[in-house]
Design a protein around this motif. Structure first.
Motif, short mmCIF file in Angstrom:
data_model
loop_
_atom_site.label_atom_id
_atom_site.label_comp_id
_atom_site.label_asym_id
_atom_site.label_seq_id
_atom_site.Cartn_x
_atom_site.Cartn_y
_atom_site.Cartn_z
N ASP A 1 34.12 71.09 35.91
CA ASP A 1 33.97 71.65 37.01
C ASP A 1 34.43 73.01 37.03
O ASP A 1 35.94 74.01 36.76
CB ASP A 1 34.33 71.33 38.51
CG ASP A 1 33.75 72.56 39.52
OD1 ASP A 1 33.37 73.20 39.10
OD2 ASP A 1 34.55 72.04 40.75
N ARG B 1 32.52 75.91 37.32
CA ARG B 1 31.61 76.68 38.41
C ARG B 1 32.25 78.26 38.84
O ARG B 1 33.24 77.69 39.99
CB ARG B 1 30.75 75.66 38.95
CG ARG B 1 29.60 74.80 38.34
CD ARG B 1 28.87 74.14 39.15
NE ARG B 1 28.65 74.69 40.06
CZ ARG B 1 27.78 74.14 41.52
NH1 ARG B 1 27.94 72.90 41.69
NH2 ARG B 1 27.28 75.04 42.03
N ASP C 1 38.23 71.00 35.70
CA ASP C 1 37.42 70.64 37.28
C ASP C 1 38.47 71.16 37.43
O ASP C 1 39.56 70.14 37.87
CB ASP C 1 37.75 68.98 37.28
CG ASP C 1 37.21 68.30 37.68
OD1 ASP C 1 36.57 69.48 39.21
OD2 ASP C 1 36.51 67.38 38.58
N ASP D 1 35.04 71.97 45.68
CA ASP D 1 33.66 72.06 45.20
C ASP D 1 33.12 73.26 45.28
O ASP D 1 32.76 73.30 46.47
CB ASP D 1 33.22 70.62 45.48
CG ASP D 1 31.82 69.94 44.48
OD1 ASP D 1 31.57 70.01 43.94
OD2 ASP D 1 30.74 69.59 45.69
#
Length: 168
Positions: A37, A39, A81, A85
């Motif tokens: 992750d 993003r 990561d 989220d």
């Protein structure tokens, strides 16, 4: 006093950050497209990645200042990561948001080699670090990635305390 030179270069899917001075820290971001992750929530993917790599690369460089001047530290990050989220906003024109909850803790995998001026290996390992208790830390003026920064700094301090790394 160490002088820090920041160089970013794309090469075969990797991003390299060099922080050079009397001692040297090199951070390679290997295959970032495969990271768990990294993003962005509401900005351009490439500029977000460059910001992540620059800021976290600087964390390693700052930690490298605690090492003797003749030490070269090469770090290859193989996975990242980020805390939280990314969730899409479900309204028209809405940007994505990064939701920070304790179930989305930061993690990082990397390999490193630390050598002295003669090229002798001082320390070498593959690390998988994480901070499941990251929500107990309240970031104040800690940059854009405070949880990841603290996780890396905590790991480094453990290496110093266990005498795995030489101290300046």
């Amino acid at each position: 006093m160490k002088k820090i030179l920041i160089a970013l270069a794309f090469a075969s899917g990797s991003l390299l950050s060099s922080f050079a001075g009397a001692g040297e820290v090199k951070v390679t971001w290997q295959d970032p497209d495969k990271y768990s992750d990294i993003r962005p929530s509401n900005e351009n993917r490439d500029s977000f990645r460059a910001g992540v790599f620059k800021e976290l690369g600087q964390v390693f460089a700052d930690l490298g200042k605690k090492l003797p001047d003749d030490v070269q530290w090469n770090v290859t990050v193989t996975d990242l990561d980020l805390a939280g989220d990314v969730r899409p906003m479900m309204r028209p024109g809405g940007n994505d948001i990064r939701v920070i909850k304790d179930i989305y803790w930061p993690r990082m995998s990397f390999n490193y080699t630390m050598t002295d001026a003669k090229g002798q290996i001082i320390a070498q390992a593959t690390e998988n670090i994480s901070d499941m208790g990251f929500m107990t830390f309240r970031p104040i003026n800690a940059g854009n990635f405070p949880y990841e920064t603290k996780m890396i700094e905590d790991w480094f301090q453990k290496q110093l305390k266990s005498n795995k790394f030489p101290l300046k």
